[in-house]
Design a protein around this motif. Structure first.
Motif, PDB file in Angstrom:
ATOM      1  N   UNK A 146       0.835  -1.000   0.302  1.00 16.89           N
ATOM      2  CA  UNK A 146      -0.015  -0.084  -0.028  1.00 16.89           C
ATOM      3  C   UNK A 146       0.888   1.194   0.089  1.00 16.89           C
ATOM      4  N   UNK A 147       1.991   1.224   0.592  1.00 10.03           N
ATOM      5  CA  UNK A 147       3.007   2.333   0.757  1.00 10.03           C
ATOM      6  C   UNK A 147       3.476   2.604  -0.455  1.00 10.03           C
ATOM      7  N   UNK A 148       3.744   1.687  -1.179  1.00  9.39           N
ATOM      8  CA  UNK A 148       4.459   1.733  -2.502  1.00  9.39           C
ATOM      9  C   UNK A 148       3.638   2.327  -3.444  1.00  9.39           C
ATOM     10  N   UNK A 149       2.385   1.871  -3.525  1.00 12.32           N
ATOM     11  CA  UNK A 149       1.361   2.335  -4.288  1.00 12.32           C
ATOM     12  C   UNK A 149       0.646   3.728  -3.850  1.00 12.32           C
ATOM     13  N   UNK A 150       0.976   4.179  -2.854  1.00 10.96           N
ATOM     14  CA  UNK A 150       0.527   5.569  -2.235  1.00 10.96           C
ATOM     15  C   UNK A 150       0.938   6.528  -3.050  1.00 10.96           C
ATOM     16  N   UNK A 151      -0.145   7.313  -3.866  1.00  9.22           N
ATOM     17  CA  UNK A 151       0.412   8.528  -4.224  1.00  9.22           C
ATOM     18  C   UNK A 151       1.181   9.569  -3.902  1.00  9.22           C
ATOM     19  N   UNK A 152       0.702   9.795  -2.497  1.00 11.62           N
ATOM     20  CA  UNK A 152       1.458  10.868  -1.816  1.00 11.62           C
ATOM     21  C   UNK A 152       3.048  10.487  -1.571  1.00 11.62           C
ATOM     22  N   UNK A 153       3.362   9.183  -1.352  1.00 13.73           N
ATOM     23  CA  UNK A 153       4.627   8.625  -1.220  1.00 13.73           C
ATOM     24  C   UNK A 153       5.324   8.892  -2.644  1.00 13.73           C
ATOM     25  N   UNK A 154       4.636   8.502  -3.757  1.00 17.60           N
ATOM     26  CA  UNK A 154       5.166   8.981  -5.106  1.00 17.60           C
ATOM     27  C   UNK A 154       5.394  10.205  -5.221  1.00 17.60           C
ATOM     28  N   UNK A 155       4.448  11.175  -4.933  1.00 20.97           N
ATOM     29  CA  UNK A 155       4.699  12.547  -5.202  1.00 20.97           C
ATOM     30  C   UNK A 155       5.897  13.150  -4.337  1.00 20.97           C
ATOM     31  N   UNK A 156       5.859  12.673  -3.158  1.00 19.91           N
ATOM     32  CA  UNK A 156       7.231  13.267  -2.240  1.00 19.91           C
ATOM     33  C   UNK A 156       8.609  12.637  -2.833  1.00 19.91           C
ATOM     34  N   UNK A 157       8.506  11.480  -3.439  1.00 24.62           N
ATOM     35  CA  UNK A 157       9.888  10.928  -3.882  1.00 24.62           C
ATOM     36  C   UNK A 157      10.279  11.770  -5.233  1.00 24.62           C
ATOM     37  N   UNK A 158       9.117  11.804  -5.973  1.00 25.65           N
ATOM     38  CA  UNK A 158       9.351  12.586  -7.403  1.00 25.65           C
ATOM     39  C   UNK A 158       9.772  14.011  -6.864  1.00 25.65           C
ATOM     40  N   UNK A 159       9.341  14.622  -6.026  1.00 29.02           N
ATOM     41  CA  UNK A 159       9.813  16.216  -5.859  1.00 29.02           C
ATOM     42  C   UNK A 159      10.981  15.991  -5.323  1.00 29.02           C
ATOM     43  N   UNK A 160      11.478  15.190  -4.388  1.00 27.63           N
ATOM     44  CA  UNK A 160      12.915  15.146  -3.601  1.00 27.63           C
ATOM     45  C   UNK A 160      13.759  14.837  -4.836  1.00 27.63           C
TER      46      UNK A 160
END
Length: 274
Positions: free
Chosen positions: A49-63
């Protein structure tokens, strides 16, 4: 192969770190090349679920100033299989039919064969097989002994004789009864006339043992094992086989948080292995 150990108590971000590792490698490999394992269905579901979480993906992309959203979403189907418990992975690789997995009704059948199985558990109601293996004195002993020295009568005797007095009391049964129950249990699993299925019935450890003996090492690039402090000797053997062709092998855990010592987990091995 490069081995990386991630250690830390709860709340230190181990799961977030592992999710970011997945994001790192999904840019280079396909999801089929990345295997993520944990020791409970809840933990495996959580990290998926954490891998597929859009918020986590967005944070990684921004960073990291990269675009990975569509790569991760495209991997969703593979994540159903490639993020799992060790037992489920071994069961699936063995192609074990669901009906051939040892369940609570099998324990009821064992009691009917010999009431000795229920000698010390008459007031305990087991709803799930995990609870049976954790709380039943015979299965606790059998899993410890099997994982540490083997399951032959010689091995069981060897393990029993190595125990101190208090440990023997914890397993309740005397050695001759433990050996008797072991023989009955193994006969039951291997005899279709007793369990009424085609072939043999497998418990969790059977699946891992059979995987180590029968199945070829997968051609994957990255193996990630969460809750690695709960890996038993046999499970660590499976991890070694699964990681044989890997480029990277990550193990994350906290030895102070082990919850599977009842089934032979050795938290200290987490520090010693790498």
């Amino acid at each position: 192969m490069k081995k990386i150990r991630i250690a830390g108590p709860p709340g230190t971000g181990k799961t977030t770190f592992l999710v970011n590792i997945f994001y790192d490698w999904i840019q280079k490999y396909s999801a089929k090349d990345i295997l993520v394992m944990s020791h409970t269905n809840a933990a495996a579901d959580h990290i998926r679920e954490q891998i597929l979480n859009p918020t986590n993906i967005e944070k990684y992309q921004k960073k990291n100033k990269v675009e990975i959203f569509y790569k991760v979403m495209d991997a969703k189907r593979e994540l159903d299989d490639n993020v799992s418990t060790i037992h489920k992975y071994c069961k699936d690789e063995l192609k074990t039919p669901p009906d051939n997995v040892f369940e609570i009704n099998d324990y009821t059948n064992l009691i009917a064969l010999d009431p000795l199985f229920n000698k010390f558990t008459k007031t305990i109601n087991f709803k799930y097989v995990q609870g049976l293996f954790k709380r039943h004195p015979f299965f606790k002993f059998y899993n410890f002994a099997r994982d540490n020295v083997g399951s032959s009568e010689k091995h069981l005797s060897q393990y029993y004789q190595s125990l101190d007095y208090e440990s023997r009391l914890d397993f309740k049964y005397p050695l001759h009864e433990l050996i008797r129950l072991t023989n009955l249990y193994n006969d039951y699993k291997n005899d279709p006339n007793q369990h009424h299925r085609v072939g043999k019935v497998l418990d969790f450890t059977d699946m891992v043992e059979d995987y180590c003996e029968i199945v070829e090492s997968p051609m994957i690039k990255v193996l990630i094992v969460d809750e690695a402090q709960d890996s038993s000797i046999i499970q660590r053997k499976a991890e070694a086989k699964i990681s044989k062709n890997c480029d990277y092998f990550y193990k994350a855990g906290d030895p102070d948080q082990s919850i599977f010592e009842f089934s032979g987990a050795d938290p200290d091995a987490f520090h010693k292995e790498f």
